[in-house]
Each structure stands twice: as C-alpha cells, then as structure tokens.
Motif scaffolding. Sequence first.
Motif, PDB file in Angstrom:
ATOM      1  N   GLY A 169       0.828  -1.196   0.000  1.00  0.00           N
ATOM      2  CA  GLY A 169       0.000   0.000   0.000  1.00  0.00           C
ATOM      3  C   GLY A 169       0.861   1.244   0.000  1.00  0.00           C
ATOM      4  N   VAL A 170       0.666   2.104   1.010  1.00  0.00           N
ATOM      5  CA  VAL A 170       1.473   3.313   1.162  1.00  0.00           C
ATOM      6  C   VAL A 170       2.432   3.106   2.327  1.00  0.00           C
ATOM      7  N   ILE A 171       3.728   3.245   2.045  1.00  0.00           N
ATOM      8  CA  ILE A 171       4.742   3.125   3.090  1.00  0.00           C
ATOM      9  C   ILE A 171       5.066   4.526   3.599  1.00  0.00           C
ATOM     10  N   VAL A 172       5.044   4.689   4.911  1.00  0.00           N
ATOM     11  CA  VAL A 172       5.254   5.982   5.561  1.00  0.00           C
ATOM     12  C   VAL A 172       6.646   6.015   6.173  1.00  0.00           C
ATOM     13  N   PHE A 173       7.420   7.060   5.840  1.00  0.00           N
ATOM     14  CA  PHE A 173       8.757   7.248   6.399  1.00  0.00           C
ATOM     15  C   PHE A 173       8.830   8.581   7.137  1.00  0.00           C
ATOM     16  N   ASP A 174       9.601   8.583   8.233  1.00  0.00           N
ATOM     17  CA  ASP A 174       9.946   9.807   8.949  1.00  0.00           C
ATOM     18  C   ASP A 174      11.202  10.383   8.303  1.00  0.00           C
ATOM     19  N   ILE A 175      11.095  11.637   7.791  1.00  0.00           N
ATOM     20  CA  ILE A 175      12.269  12.270   7.200  1.00  0.00           C
ATOM     21  C   ILE A 175      12.624  13.540   7.968  1.00  0.00           C
ATOM     22  N   SER A 176      12.511  13.463   9.310  1.00  0.00           N
ATOM     23  CA  SER A 176      12.993  14.573  10.131  1.00  0.00           C
ATOM     24  C   SER A 176      14.450  14.848   9.814  1.00  0.00           C
ATOM     25  N   ASN A 177      15.206  13.782   9.602  1.00  0.00           N
ATOM     26  CA  ASN A 177      16.525  13.883   8.998  1.00  0.00           C
ATOM     27  C   ASN A 177      16.342  13.517   7.533  1.00  0.00           C
ATOM     28  N   PRO A 178      16.310  14.501   6.624  1.00  0.00           N
ATOM     29  CA  PRO A 178      15.941  14.212   5.233  1.00  0.00           C
ATOM     30  C   PRO A 178      16.827  13.181   4.553  1.00  0.00           C
ATOM     31  N   ALA A 179      18.052  13.056   5.007  1.00  0.00           N
ATOM     32  CA  ALA A 179      18.986  12.129   4.369  1.00  0.00           C
ATOM     33  C   ALA A 179      18.813  10.697   4.851  1.00  0.00           C
ATOM     34  N   ASP A 180      17.985  10.498   5.875  1.00  0.00           N
ATOM     35  CA  ASP A 180      17.902   9.176   6.496  1.00  0.00           C
ATOM     36  C   ASP A 180      16.443   8.808   6.789  1.00  0.00           C
ATOM     37  N   PRO A 181      15.676   8.449   5.764  1.00  0.00           N
ATOM     38  CA  PRO A 181      14.275   8.068   5.996  1.00  0.00           C
ATOM     39  C   PRO A 181      14.176   6.861   6.923  1.00  0.00           C
ATOM     40  N   LEU A 182      13.271   6.965   7.891  1.00  0.00           N
ATOM     41  CA  LEU A 182      13.060   5.872   8.844  1.00  0.00           C
ATOM     42  C   LEU A 182      11.639   5.345   8.680  1.00  0.00           C
ATOM     43  N   PHE A 183      11.523   4.023   8.533  1.00  0.00           N
ATOM     44  CA  PHE A 183      10.218   3.393   8.354  1.00  0.00           C
ATOM     45  C   PHE A 183       9.339   3.635   9.579  1.00  0.00           C
ATOM     46  N   VAL A 184       8.081   4.043   9.327  1.00  0.00           N
ATOM     47  CA  VAL A 184       7.119   4.251  10.406  1.00  0.00           C
ATOM     48  C   VAL A 184       6.041   3.176  10.358  1.00  0.00           C
ATOM     49  N   ARG A 185       5.354   3.041   9.234  1.00  0.00           N
ATOM     50  CA  ARG A 185       4.281   2.062   9.085  1.00  0.00           C
ATOM     51  C   ARG A 185       3.893   1.980   7.612  1.00  0.00           C
ATOM     52  N   ASN A 186       3.033   1.049   7.315  1.00  0.00           N
ATOM     53  CA  ASN A 186       2.388   1.068   5.997  1.00  0.00           C
ATOM     54  C   ASN A 186       0.884   1.095   6.209  1.00  0.00           C
ATOM     55  N   VAL A 187       0.196   1.785   5.308  1.00  0.00           N
ATOM     56  CA  VAL A 187      -1.252   1.938   5.432  1.00  0.00           C
ATOM     57  C   VAL A 187      -1.896   1.563   4.098  1.00  0.00           C
ATOM     58  N   PRO A 188      -3.143   1.069   4.122  1.00  0.00           N
ATOM     59  CA  PRO A 188      -4.028   0.972   5.290  1.00  0.00           C
ATOM     60  C   PRO A 188      -3.787  -0.244   6.176  1.00  0.00           C
ATOM     61  N   GLY A 189      -2.824  -1.089   5.843  1.00  0.00           N
ATOM     62  CA  GLY A 189      -2.609  -2.293   6.635  1.00  0.00           C
ATOM     63  C   GLY A 189      -3.539  -3.404   6.198  1.00  0.00           C
ATOM     64  N   GLY A 190      -3.430  -4.532   6.880  1.00  0.00           N
ATOM     65  CA  GLY A 190      -4.289  -5.662   6.526  1.00  0.00           C
ATOM     66  C   GLY A 190      -3.739  -6.411   5.328  1.00  0.00           C
ATOM     67  N   ALA A 191      -4.637  -6.797   4.414  1.00  0.00           N
ATOM     68  CA  ALA A 191      -4.247  -7.593   3.253  1.00  0.00           C
ATOM     69  C   ALA A 191      -3.305  -6.796   2.359  1.00  0.00           C
ATOM     70  N   PRO A 192      -2.413  -7.485   1.623  1.00  0.00           N
ATOM     71  CA  PRO A 192      -1.527  -6.785   0.677  1.00  0.00           C
ATOM     72  C   PRO A 192      -2.336  -5.936  -0.300  1.00  0.00           C
ATOM     73  N   LEU A 193      -1.809  -4.755  -0.614  1.00  0.00           N
ATOM     74  CA  LEU A 193      -2.507  -3.831  -1.493  1.00  0.00           C
ATOM     75  C   LEU A 193      -1.509  -3.197  -2.455  1.00  0.00           C
ATOM     76  N   ASP A 194      -1.864  -3.160  -3.730  1.00  0.00           N
ATOM     77  CA  ASP A 194      -1.039  -2.545  -4.760  1.00  0.00           C
ATOM     78  C   ASP A 194      -1.450  -1.082  -4.902  1.00  0.00           C
TER      79      ASP A 194
END
Length: 539
Positions: free
Chosen positions: A284-309
């Motif tokens: 689905g949609v992968i969410v990254f924290d880019i408080s440090n723009p050079a180092d994206p950190l994985f937060v979560r993926n949404v909406p979650g549940g079953a795999p989604l393209d």
Amino acid sequence: MALGSLPPRAVVIGCALLCFACSDKPGPAEPPPPPVEPWDGTYTPLVETTDWVDRGPYAPCTFTGVQGSIVDCDSPSLFDLSKCDTASLSTLDAHGIYGVDVRNVAGYPDFVGVRIPPDGGTGTMEGRPLTRQQVTGSFQFSSRYTLRNVVRQTVIVGCGVQPSGMVTGCFARCANGKASWGTFEAARMTWGRGESESSGGLRLISESDVPQSGSHVDVYVAHKHAYVVSTNLDPGTEGGLAVFDVSDPSHLVLKKSITLPGDSFWNAAWTKDDTLYVASRSSGVIVFDISNPADPLFVRNVPGGAPLDVHTLFVDGNRLYAVSPGPAPTGETLVFDISTPRDPTLLNRIVVSDTTSYIPSAHDSFAYQDRLYINHFSSGYVVFDVKDPMSPRELGTYTFQTENSSSMSHSGAVGTFAGRTIAFEGGEGQGTHLRVLDVTDPTNIPLIGTYKLRFHASIHNMILKDKRLYIAYYQEGLRVLDVSIPTNPREIAYFNTFRESNPGLTDWMTEGAMGIRVPGDGYVYVADSTRGLLIFNEL
C-alpha cells in the motif's frame, strides 16, 4: 560563383557587406514580434479522433498462411515480399531499438518492441530472447516461447524503408501453430525528427546513477533532497528508494539506499512536512519519517491488513490520494486524512461507476479545487467532487477509448486559465498524446487542444507550473510547453534523454523519461528509467 549557390552563412555575410558599401547609415531596426494576446477563454471544440487510427495496411507484403490451419510462423516461405523494396533495408544499421506498431488484418492494433544490441549479441522481442535475427540487408526477427502451456511465436519480416525512415513489413503470431497476421510500421527509437540533443535553453546540470537496478520511475524533492523510487518489474532487478542531497544541484550526493526483500516495486513518492510517502505494489502506502531528510526511517504502511497494490500518489493539503489498480474490476482511489502526516487515517475508497471498459483500472489522480481527476485507463478521465470525502460524487467523464484501441488515460494536471478550469491529459500506448480539455463543466467536457509527437512513444508524467507544462515523455525525453493559450500548446524547449547505449535498456515502450518534478528551486528533476536522476535548469 552565383549568389544562389553560396552557403546560407556566406549569403548573409555577403548581403551585409553589400549593404554596408551602399550606405554608412544604419538601416531600420527589425520590428519586434507582435505580442501574444492573452487567451480570452474562447475556443472551437475539436473532434476526438481517438489514439490509434486505422490507416490501412502498412506494407504491400502478405502472409500466405490459411486462417485456422497449423503452420510454422517462422517459415520464410509464408511471407510474400514480391511487391516490396527489400533493397532499401540494406540502409539500416545492424543494431537499434525499434517500436513496432502492428496492424492486424482485421484492423486492430498491437505493439511489439525489438532490441538488437550493438555488440551483435542476441536481441529481444517483447522482453524475450530472439530465436532469429537478421539485420544486415534485411529486417527479420522471431521469438518462440511457451506461456500457459501454449507454444507461441511472433515473427516480423521487413518489406522496405520509407522516406521517413520507418520500416514497414508483415508480421505473424502463432499459438500452437494457429496463426494471425497483418502488417507493421517500425520506428527506431532514437531522437525523432532529426533533433539535436537539446533546444530552447534546457541544460543538463547533473546526472547520477541510482543504486537500484530496476526501472527508475518517480522522484520527489523536499528539504534539499531528492527521493527517487524504482520498480523491479524485470526479472533479476531490484527496486526501492534512493536519497540524494541536492543542495548543490551540480554535485549530487547519494545519502541512502533502501531496498526491502519481497517488497521493492515502488512506483511513486510524495512528501508532507517531515513525512515521506511511497507507493508500494505489496504494502500500500509506506510511511517514512524524514525529520533527517537524508535518512528516511520506516514508520508504518497503510491501510494495513491484506496486501494492497498502490501505484500512484497525490497530496493536496491534508489529503493523500493513493490510487490502486486493483481489486478487480475497476481499482480504487484511497483517500487518507494526513493532518497528522505520520499517521494517515483512511477516510474512503473511491470507485468509478464504469465496470465494462477494456481495462477499467484506476492509474493516477490530480486534486484541484475540491475535485479529483482520475486517469482511469480505458474508462477515461473521470471527475469527482471530493469536497466531502465521505460522500464523493462522480460528476462526469471524458473518454476516447474505442473497440479497436488499447490506449489508456495515464496522467494529468489541472489549472485555471481565463477563468476556466483546464485539464491536460496524457495517455499511454500507441498514438497516445496530450489532450487539453475544458473541465469547467464536468458533465460536458470538450477537447480544445492537442500536442503530439511520434506515434510510437507516449507520455508518462507531467507537471503544470504556472503557464508551462513539463512532460516526461518516455523515449521523447523532457518536453516543455508554453500552455498560456491552452488551445495551442507550443513546445518551447526539449532535452532528448533517451540513449540506445544505456545499460539495462529493454525493448519495452515504457523506457526513458518517467518521473518529473519542478519544485520551484530553479531546477527540473527527471527520473529516467535507466540513466537515473537528471537535473535541468528551469525555464
């Protein structure tokens, strides 16, 4: 020597000297070009001609097999070339990448890509190894493969070379020996129309490879960093995310590369504040924290549940629109509240009413003034009222699909011109091009302008910045249009990014300039499928 036989430059110099000898007084200055009148919002609606128009057979050759009989498609004796100018085929190079527009005898289109490498090695057709390739003095290629327990053959045989440089000939396809056939027109996908590398003042400021070996498809720029995503569509390649420091656009610095095993078909990127969103085929949609723009950190993926393209993304204020080509039969557009950017909340799933078209799948979207414009492949360009995301209303559709055309509505951009809402829509497939639509009244959408290049290349993405439209046009590279008069889009600059020698190029139609951003920092950022990240000056 007669004046008419002199080269143009000599004529200009000679005339200047003659004039100087006649008088020492300067001649009258050339009048400035007349100012272009601003568009007043009037137009004459154009007739929609669709994308692929049947122009009849492309060549005088014929395939002599009998419909329904069992044949070997790759038998040269089945192709009658007696009316062909086969001698003209000797002018062709022994290598190249060709886009082959195929016309079935019944008047239906198909498309085949052929790549013959410059080192003389085995080429490909539709991504599969050629089982026969003859280029010197001819133009004959075939592939044979098994798919779903069916032995399939595709064969193309050249008939001649046209003054335009197009190669024409006959083709045949066999499935377990049962043949269909027709004629073709093939364009070598080098720079079209005899163009130079660039025009109009566009300059390549810098270029950088992307670590992922897959196809580089999109770029987003924020906080002086460029986020490039890649797909792993081709076997043996990997996709993912590459992060570049672009604080000095002439000197790019790769800061990080992210690839997730089993989840690296990443097709789009967008940011809001210190959050990066990536469209994933699996998550689905992968969410990254880019408080440090050079180092994206994985937060979560949404909406979650079953795999989604999720294929494409668009952020408008506190809304994130994520377009998914599935589930069947229509696909959907997911609407998220991103007022808390790292915690998207799913509000709704928008589905179009059409479920009967050739490929009624959602592909891309553009939000503008409480309306959502969805490129919906063969269903067309669909307009929704999304002021209340919990109760979206389908307002209207512009469609150009016909029963014998497989082209798709692919991308778009919308703005206001002379008080009217104008959409720029680009298709993908044979004959696709830019359409300019007046979408002020979505229940009655007229075509008011067009812009076309080669029949064998199509638009991937576009950005509308003020009155200029920047287009990533696959093999046609970067194109810049003045659209201040929407009824007459006028190309003012280009840069041909496509190079046959690029390592990793395939014969697919979808190669070349793909992702594009014009963030307002004075530069244009382009993701090229094989070259990587390219940065140009903004005009």
